[in-house]
Design a protein around this motif. Sequence first.
Motif, PDB file in Angstrom:
ATOM      1  N   PRO A  39     -19.898 -21.741 -17.672  1.00  0.00           N
ATOM      2  CA  PRO A  39     -20.775 -20.982 -18.590  1.00  0.00           C
ATOM      3  C   PRO A  39     -20.993 -21.756 -19.892  1.00  0.00           C
ATOM      4  O   PRO A  39     -20.241 -22.685 -20.222  1.00  0.00           O
ATOM      5  CB  PRO A  39     -19.987 -19.700 -18.843  1.00  0.00           C
ATOM      6  N   SER A  40     -21.989 -21.340 -20.643  1.00  0.00           N
ATOM      7  CA  SER A  40     -22.210 -21.926 -21.961  1.00  0.00           C
ATOM      8  C   SER A  40     -21.168 -21.385 -22.932  1.00  0.00           C
ATOM      9  O   SER A  40     -20.524 -20.358 -22.684  1.00  0.00           O
ATOM     10  CB  SER A  40     -23.613 -21.597 -22.463  1.00  0.00           C
ATOM     11  N   ARG A  41     -21.012 -22.077 -24.065  1.00  0.00           N
ATOM     12  CA  ARG A  41     -20.055 -21.634 -25.076  1.00  0.00           C
ATOM     13  C   ARG A  41     -20.433 -20.256 -25.601  1.00  0.00           C
ATOM     14  O   ARG A  41     -19.560 -19.437 -25.907  1.00  0.00           O
ATOM     15  CB  ARG A  41     -20.015 -22.650 -26.219  1.00  0.00           C
ATOM     16  N   TRP A  42     -21.730 -19.967 -25.719  1.00  0.00           N
ATOM     17  CA  TRP A  42     -22.184 -18.670 -26.201  1.00  0.00           C
ATOM     18  C   TRP A  42     -21.800 -17.554 -25.241  1.00  0.00           C
ATOM     19  O   TRP A  42     -21.375 -16.477 -25.664  1.00  0.00           O
ATOM     20  CB  TRP A  42     -23.693 -18.701 -26.431  1.00  0.00           C
ATOM     21  N   VAL A  43     -21.922 -17.824 -23.940  1.00  0.00           N
ATOM     22  CA  VAL A  43     -21.559 -16.813 -22.939  1.00  0.00           C
ATOM     23  C   VAL A  43     -20.068 -16.529 -22.990  1.00  0.00           C
ATOM     24  O   VAL A  43     -19.637 -15.371 -22.921  1.00  0.00           O
ATOM     25  CB  VAL A  43     -21.997 -17.273 -21.536  1.00  0.00           C
ATOM     26  N   VAL A  44     -19.262 -17.581 -23.110  1.00  0.00           N
ATOM     27  CA  VAL A  44     -17.813 -17.389 -23.195  1.00  0.00           C
ATOM     28  C   VAL A  44     -17.460 -16.578 -24.434  1.00  0.00           C
ATOM     29  O   VAL A  44     -16.620 -15.670 -24.379  1.00  0.00           O
ATOM     30  CB  VAL A  44     -17.093 -18.749 -23.220  1.00  0.00           C
ATOM     31  N   PHE A  45     -18.120 -16.875 -25.544  1.00  0.00           N
ATOM     32  CA  PHE A  45     -17.838 -16.147 -26.776  1.00  0.00           C
ATOM     33  C   PHE A  45     -18.246 -14.683 -26.658  1.00  0.00           C
ATOM     34  O   PHE A  45     -17.482 -13.782 -27.024  1.00  0.00           O
ATOM     35  CB  PHE A  45     -18.581 -16.812 -27.940  1.00  0.00           C
TER      36      PHE A  45
END
Length: 269
Positions: free
Chosen positions: A169-175
């Motif tokens: 996943p992208s960093r934004w999705v993980v966050f």
Amino acid sequence: MTPPNFSATAVLKALRDAVPVMAVALILLGLWYLLTATLYKDKGFLVPAPQQVLVALADNSATLLAATLTTLGEAACGYLLAIVLGIAAAALMAQSRLLERSLYPYAVLLQTVPVIAIAPLIVLWSGYNERSVVIISLIMSLFPIINNTLLGLRSTSHNLVELFALHNPSRWVVFRKLRLPAALPNIIAGMRISAGLSVVGAIVGEFIIGSGNSQGGLGVQIVFAQGRMNTALLFGEVIAATLLGFMFFLLVSRLGHLLLRHWHESAKA
């Protein structure tokens, strides 16, 4: 049939939880009355009796209501700004250790620098107005939200992070889907601490900035009551300020319970 039973259970639980609080309040009220009837008898200018405070509150109810609403607005603005800026700053610092080492010391400075020391600068930049009070309230309530949010974002389970990494996943999705929800209990804890501090900050700001007349928030009213040696009114205003901070805390606690009750152990308990 279920809703009535649930409602009755909720009412009984609320009454059961309120009994110890009310018992302690009655004991404290009795001790207060006993103190004014014995040690401070005929010394109402030092410690007024409870009935004197009630009379002072009734006689100045309109002024106190306006002052409470003024302080409420200032504290609410400072508190909401602290929530937005605190979570944003913590989210930024959680992206890398370098950012955290670079920015976190300045967040600590907000907690260690005395507000009184920087108040003249705030007044110089913003003026003798409610905006300066909001800024002081913001400064006093910001650090607990930054600290607790950063702690929560840094405490995400490594197993869950590795599980998410399997899907690339992208960093934004993980966050958004992992780190922020996992940090929610810590965020609520920081908001609880800051709830009372925002009211304290607003009143301290009113103390420092003051007003050109008797109009203003609770801090201004407390200063004017002190100047007139109206101790009964002073007690009432302090009680009003205390209840205002307590109301903030209860609202945040209720919000936290609603957000956490279905999955976090602290809310379930």
